[in-house]
Design a protein around this motif. Sequence first.
Motif, mmCIF file in Angstrom:
data_model
loop_
_atom_site.group_PDB
_atom_site.id
_atom_site.type_symbol
_atom_site.label_atom_id
_atom_site.label_comp_id
_atom_site.label_asym_id
_atom_site.label_seq_id
_atom_site.Cartn_x
_atom_site.Cartn_y
_atom_site.Cartn_z
ATOM 1 N N MET A 197 -13.005 -5.334 -21.483
ATOM 2 C CA MET A 197 -13.603 -5.745 -20.214
ATOM 3 C C MET A 197 -12.614 -6.580 -19.396
ATOM 4 N N ASN A 198 -11.858 -7.457 -20.060
ATOM 5 C CA ASN A 198 -10.854 -8.243 -19.347
ATOM 6 C C ASN A 198 -9.725 -7.353 -18.822
ATOM 7 N N ARG A 199 -9.352 -6.317 -19.590
ATOM 8 C CA ARG A 199 -8.356 -5.348 -19.093
ATOM 9 C C ARG A 199 -8.883 -4.664 -17.835
ATOM 10 N N LEU A 200 -10.157 -4.267 -17.872
ATOM 11 C CA LEU A 200 -10.764 -3.645 -16.693
ATOM 12 C C LEU A 200 -10.781 -4.622 -15.514
ATOM 13 N N GLY A 201 -11.080 -5.880 -15.797
ATOM 14 C CA GLY A 201 -11.079 -6.893 -14.743
ATOM 15 C C GLY A 201 -9.709 -7.052 -14.112
ATOM 16 N N ASN A 202 -8.663 -7.070 -14.946
ATOM 17 C CA ASN A 202 -7.298 -7.172 -14.413
ATOM 18 C C ASN A 202 -6.941 -5.952 -13.576
ATOM 19 N N LEU A 203 -7.374 -4.779 -14.021
ATOM 20 C CA LEU A 203 -7.150 -3.558 -13.251
ATOM 21 C C LEU A 203 -7.894 -3.630 -11.911
ATOM 22 N N MET A 204 -9.136 -4.118 -11.939
ATOM 23 C CA MET A 204 -9.909 -4.257 -10.705
ATOM 24 C C MET A 204 -9.202 -5.182 -9.723
ATOM 25 N N ILE A 205 -8.738 -6.321 -10.219
ATOM 26 C CA ILE A 205 -8.044 -7.283 -9.352
ATOM 27 C C ILE A 205 -6.804 -6.645 -8.739
ATOM 28 N N ARG A 206 -5.998 -5.998 -9.557
ATOM 29 C CA ARG A 206 -4.763 -5.378 -9.065
ATOM 30 C C ARG A 206 -5.072 -4.337 -7.983
ATOM 31 N N GLU A 207 -6.049 -3.461 -8.265
ATOM 32 C CA GLU A 207 -6.371 -2.385 -7.328
ATOM 33 C C GLU A 207 -7.019 -2.905 -6.047
ATOM 34 N N VAL A 208 -7.949 -3.850 -6.167
ATOM 35 C CA VAL A 208 -8.627 -4.344 -4.964
ATOM 36 C C VAL A 208 -7.657 -5.139 -4.094
ATOM 37 N N LYS A 209 -6.706 -5.843 -4.704
ATOM 38 C CA LYS A 209 -5.710 -6.570 -3.910
ATOM 39 C C LYS A 209 -4.858 -5.599 -3.100
ATOM 40 N N MET A 210 -4.491 -4.465 -3.716
ATOM 41 C CA MET A 210 -3.675 -3.483 -2.997
ATOM 42 C C MET A 210 -4.436 -2.910 -1.799
ATOM 43 N N ARG A 211 -5.754 -2.800 -1.928
ATOM 44 C CA ARG A 211 -6.571 -2.219 -0.845
ATOM 45 C C ARG A 211 -7.038 -3.247 0.183
ATOM 46 N N PRO B 41 -7.131 -5.482 3.147
ATOM 47 C CA PRO B 41 -6.281 -5.545 4.338
ATOM 48 C C PRO B 41 -5.761 -6.953 4.593
ATOM 49 N N VAL B 42 -4.599 -6.998 5.190
ATOM 50 C CA VAL B 42 -3.996 -8.261 5.599
ATOM 51 C C VAL B 42 -4.055 -8.294 7.117
ATOM 52 N N GLY B 43 -4.674 -9.319 7.636
ATOM 53 C CA GLY B 43 -4.853 -9.408 9.081
ATOM 54 C C GLY B 43 -3.551 -9.595 9.827
ATOM 55 N N GLN B 44 -3.439 -8.896 10.928
ATOM 56 C CA GLN B 44 -2.336 -9.070 11.876
ATOM 57 C C GLN B 44 -2.963 -9.698 13.115
ATOM 58 N N TYR B 45 -2.635 -10.940 13.367
ATOM 59 C CA TYR B 45 -3.314 -11.662 14.428
ATOM 60 C C TYR B 45 -2.378 -11.866 15.609
ATOM 61 N N ASP B 46 -2.851 -11.515 16.775
ATOM 62 C CA ASP B 46 -2.095 -11.829 17.970
ATOM 63 C C ASP B 46 -2.488 -13.255 18.357
ATOM 64 N N ASN B 47 -3.336 -13.398 19.327
ATOM 65 C CA ASN B 47 -3.836 -14.724 19.701
ATOM 66 C C ASN B 47 -5.292 -14.903 19.313
ATOM 67 N N SER B 48 -5.838 -13.938 18.545
ATOM 68 C CA SER B 48 -7.243 -14.023 18.159
ATOM 69 C C SER B 48 -7.414 -14.950 16.975
ATOM 70 N N VAL B 49 -8.467 -15.721 17.009
ATOM 71 C CA VAL B 49 -8.799 -16.617 15.907
ATOM 72 C C VAL B 49 -10.162 -16.188 15.379
ATOM 73 N N GLY C 56 -1.921 -12.635 8.259
ATOM 74 C CA GLY C 56 -2.895 -13.240 7.348
ATOM 75 C C GLY C 56 -2.517 -13.040 5.890
ATOM 76 N N GLY C 57 -3.510 -12.808 5.064
ATOM 77 C CA GLY C 57 -3.295 -12.607 3.638
ATOM 78 C C GLY C 57 -4.195 -13.464 2.777
ATOM 79 N N GLU C 58 -4.959 -14.358 3.390
ATOM 80 C CA GLU C 58 -5.845 -15.235 2.628
ATOM 81 C C GLU C 58 -6.861 -14.429 1.819
ATOM 82 N N LEU C 59 -7.446 -13.426 2.446
ATOM 83 C CA LEU C 59 -8.443 -12.597 1.772
ATOM 84 C C LEU C 59 -7.828 -11.926 0.539
ATOM 85 N N ARG C 60 -6.657 -11.388 0.668
ATOM 86 C CA ARG C 60 -5.978 -10.725 -0.452
ATOM 87 C C ARG C 60 -5.624 -11.730 -1.550
#
Length: 155
Positions: free
Chosen positions: A30-44, A46-54, A75-79
Amino acid sequence: MSDFEFDQFLKFANQFHKNLQEETFIIDVMNRLGNLMIREVKMRTPVGQYDNSVFFARDGKLFVFEASSGRNRVGGELRRNWVLEGAQATGDGFIVTISNNTEYAPFVENGHRTVNGGWVEGQFFLKITMEEIIGQLPKIVGPAYEEYLRGFGFS
């Protein structure tokens, strides 16, 4: 004095030891699956590209406004905020939990209304990841279980 039957004790001890090993095996998988989930979800994720929007969230609503600064930000906080909380036994099963405490994560995952009444489609990075991993379970768990059985002398 009471009678002591060594054979029954040995049977109990072997079953107890086997159960401990099975739970350890399941938690490990289960922990192996969890590590796989983390790796895969991080790759997917999105990282925000912000102009002047907050962007910020408050009371379950996402707010967007234009900042006065002319600098573009990435951005990148979400990832970065994905966490494996680990596997544990629960009643008659096991569960592995991954989480992300970023306040706006549900809005990016599922979509959200904009201030002017429009709609931003969700990215579904978590949903897609989970569906993919569920589809791969036999390929992931099968070899691990075969390796576990080899430890008992089964081939």
